[in-house]
Design an enzyme around this catalytic site. Sequence first.
Site, PDB file in Angstrom:
ATOM      1  N   GLU A 102      74.036  74.438  63.538  1.00 33.98           N
ATOM      2  CA  GLU A 102      75.773  74.596  64.025  1.00 33.98           C
ATOM      3  C   GLU A 102      75.822  76.183  63.691  1.00 33.98           C
ATOM      4  O   GLU A 102      75.684  76.410  62.479  1.00 33.98           O
ATOM      5  CB  GLU A 102      76.214  73.528  62.834  1.00 33.98           C
ATOM      6  CG  GLU A 102      78.079  73.663  63.614  1.00 33.98           C
ATOM      7  CD  GLU A 102      78.503  72.048  62.271  1.00 33.98           C
ATOM      8  OE1 GLU A 102      77.986  71.201  63.113  1.00 33.98           O
ATOM      9  OE2 GLU A 102      79.794  72.343  62.643  1.00 33.98           O
ATOM     10  N   CYS A 161      75.781  68.141  47.810  1.00 37.84           N
ATOM     11  CA  CYS A 161      76.742  68.144  47.922  1.00 37.84           C
ATOM     12  C   CYS A 161      77.376  67.578  48.331  1.00 37.84           C
ATOM     13  O   CYS A 161      77.347  66.895  49.355  1.00 37.84           O
ATOM     14  CB  CYS A 161      77.986  69.326  47.509  1.00 37.84           C
ATOM     15  SG  CYS A 161      76.982  70.799  47.024  1.00 37.84           S
ATOM     16  N   GLY A 201      73.112  74.836  55.014  1.00 30.83           N
ATOM     17  CA  GLY A 201      72.620  75.643  54.301  1.00 30.83           C
ATOM     18  C   GLY A 201      72.843  75.944  53.446  1.00 30.83           C
ATOM     19  O   GLY A 201      73.988  76.396  52.592  1.00 30.83           O
ATOM     20  N   GLU A 202      71.643  76.647  51.855  1.00 31.04           N
ATOM     21  CA  GLU A 202      71.691  77.544  51.195  1.00 31.04           C
ATOM     22  C   GLU A 202      71.719  78.825  50.926  1.00 31.04           C
ATOM     23  O   GLU A 202      70.221  78.616  51.145  1.00 31.04           O
ATOM     24  CB  GLU A 202      71.057  76.265  49.917  1.00 31.04           C
ATOM     25  CG  GLU A 202      72.174  77.282  48.042  1.00 31.04           C
ATOM     26  CD  GLU A 202      73.031  78.336  48.596  1.00 31.04           C
ATOM     27  OE1 GLU A 202      74.136  78.034  48.058  1.00 31.04           O
ATOM     28  OE2 GLU A 202      72.550  79.518  48.037  1.00 31.04           O
ATOM     29  N   SER A 256      78.066  82.961  51.077  1.00 28.57           N
ATOM     30  CA  SER A 256      78.478  81.507  50.470  1.00 28.57           C
ATOM     31  C   SER A 256      77.351  81.221  49.336  1.00 28.57           C
ATOM     32  O   SER A 256      76.931  81.132  50.921  1.00 28.57           O
ATOM     33  CB  SER A 256      79.450  81.214  51.041  1.00 28.57           C
ATOM     34  OG  SER A 256      79.616  79.734  50.697  1.00 28.57           O
ATOM     35  N   SER A 272      80.352  79.166  45.065  1.00 30.77           N
ATOM     36  CA  SER A 272      80.814  77.618  45.422  1.00 30.77           C
ATOM     37  C   SER A 272      81.123  77.142  44.166  1.00 30.77           C
ATOM     38  O   SER A 272      80.037  76.462  43.601  1.00 30.77           O
ATOM     39  CB  SER A 272      80.546  76.751  46.166  1.00 30.77           C
ATOM     40  OG  SER A 272      80.486  77.221  47.822  1.00 30.77           O
ATOM     41  N   HIS A 312      83.770  75.112  42.705  1.00 34.59           N
ATOM     42  CA  HIS A 312      84.628  73.494  43.162  1.00 34.59           C
ATOM     43  C   HIS A 312      84.750  72.878  41.664  1.00 34.59           C
ATOM     44  O   HIS A 312      85.780  71.297  42.344  1.00 34.59           O
ATOM     45  CB  HIS A 312      83.418  72.310  44.130  1.00 34.59           C
ATOM     46  CG  HIS A 312      83.045  72.892  45.163  1.00 34.59           C
ATOM     47  ND1 HIS A 312      84.018  73.797  46.042  1.00 34.59           N
ATOM     48  CD2 HIS A 312      82.036  73.178  45.735  1.00 34.59           C
ATOM     49  CE1 HIS A 312      83.521  74.440  47.205  1.00 34.59           C
ATOM     50  NE2 HIS A 312      81.920  73.835  47.377  1.00 34.59           N
ATOM     51  N   ASN A 334      87.981  68.721  53.215  1.00 34.16           N
ATOM     52  CA  ASN A 334      88.127  68.158  54.885  1.00 34.16           C
ATOM     53  C   ASN A 334      87.585  66.800  55.162  1.00 34.16           C
ATOM     54  O   ASN A 334      86.052  66.947  54.893  1.00 34.16           O
ATOM     55  CB  ASN A 334      87.347  69.033  55.423  1.00 34.16           C
ATOM     56  CG  ASN A 334      87.862  70.262  56.164  1.00 34.16           C
ATOM     57  OD1 ASN A 334      88.944  70.146  57.049  1.00 34.16           O
ATOM     58  ND2 ASN A 334      86.957  71.261  57.346  1.00 34.16           N
TER      59      ASN A 334
END
Length: 366
Positions: free
Chosen positions: A109, A133, A176-177, A206, A229, A231, A305
Amino acid sequence: MGKSLPLPPAMTAAPDLPLSPVPLLGQSLPALTDWVLAQGQPRYRGQQLHQWLYTRGVRSLPEITVFPKGWRQTLGEVAVGRSTLHHRTVARDGTVKYLLQLQDGEIIETVGIPSPRRLTVCVSSQVGCPMACDFCATGKGGFRRNLQCHEIVDQVLTVQEDFGQRVSHIVFMGMGEPLLNSDNVVAAIHCLNQDVGISQRSMTLSTVGLPGRIAKLAEAHLQVTLAVSLHASNQAQRQSLVPSAKTYPLAALLAECRAYVQQTGRRVSFEYILLAGVNDQPHHAQELAQHLRGLQSHVNLIPYNPIAEVDYQRPTGASIAAFVAALEERHIAVTVRYSRGLEENAACGQLRASRATASDPALVVN
Ligand code: SAH
């Protein structure tokens, strides 16, 4: 159509797809020049090849009409490395989401996000993601493989060609990471900078953070912005949201970030997803501010989201405002980032997940 994905393998094993021969996309001008010389052609054909690959967007070499006809006819099988468009969705706010099919049939994507003076591309660095995650749609789908350099560059060219406009910004915030695929990601950053002409300062990488990987990234001497990230404001909460935090504690991650700032002189962005009633209370903001005290940083708050697989809630406007105020009182630079194209499944991995199941009436399909 998306395929169903197997369970994620061990996080350390992120295999690269063996592609042979190496596609031309992603290669530098000197490397392309070596290639044309090896083909018995004059040196200046390297410059022509470079221009037709990166500016004109050719998908096969016989399209390069400045090449002599006889030679062109022998080049049909040479791998250029462009992916094919599998699906394209336009959201009401102009955000365009693409599903791209790779040479081996895998689907990734990419998102193009226009704004008055920018065109930002959100690129994927892997097919799927092994980090799992809890709030992330990509993580729910499992992991397939790393992307190659040309598969990352192709995403940016695809958006640029579709919009008919130069891409100004790149964020590595798709599937992906990136730091599990550092070699290809760093190669793609150099290519996008030198060959496509996008400033490194307009790129953001990121990461969820992996032991030693931020330190290693510092050694690459890039000018991109590092976004981490986070969080959560404490270890217990972070490890319940981000499984990798169990083996890489918050304190160690923050120490690595501090060292990164010292070594590079660049400030770090911290991403913090706001989940109603979970991590969005003023005392969480207070705790976060304590961790970031004296660290040159910027906090990006991302209201959750919603994804189908978990039932977290988006916080109210009032609790977002209270969180922002609590950080600002403590002199922490903060921005709220609202996701674009929300109604149309813009969140990480969501378009792909929805295409794999049912058609969504909110989608405007081209
Ligand atoms: N693996 C990298 C990059 C991909 S995710 C990373 O973790 O940073 C890019 C950003 O989108 C991350 O901050 C991620 O936590 C966030 N994200 C993922 N799912 C989300 C969701 N459902 N709502 C809001 N943000 C989400």
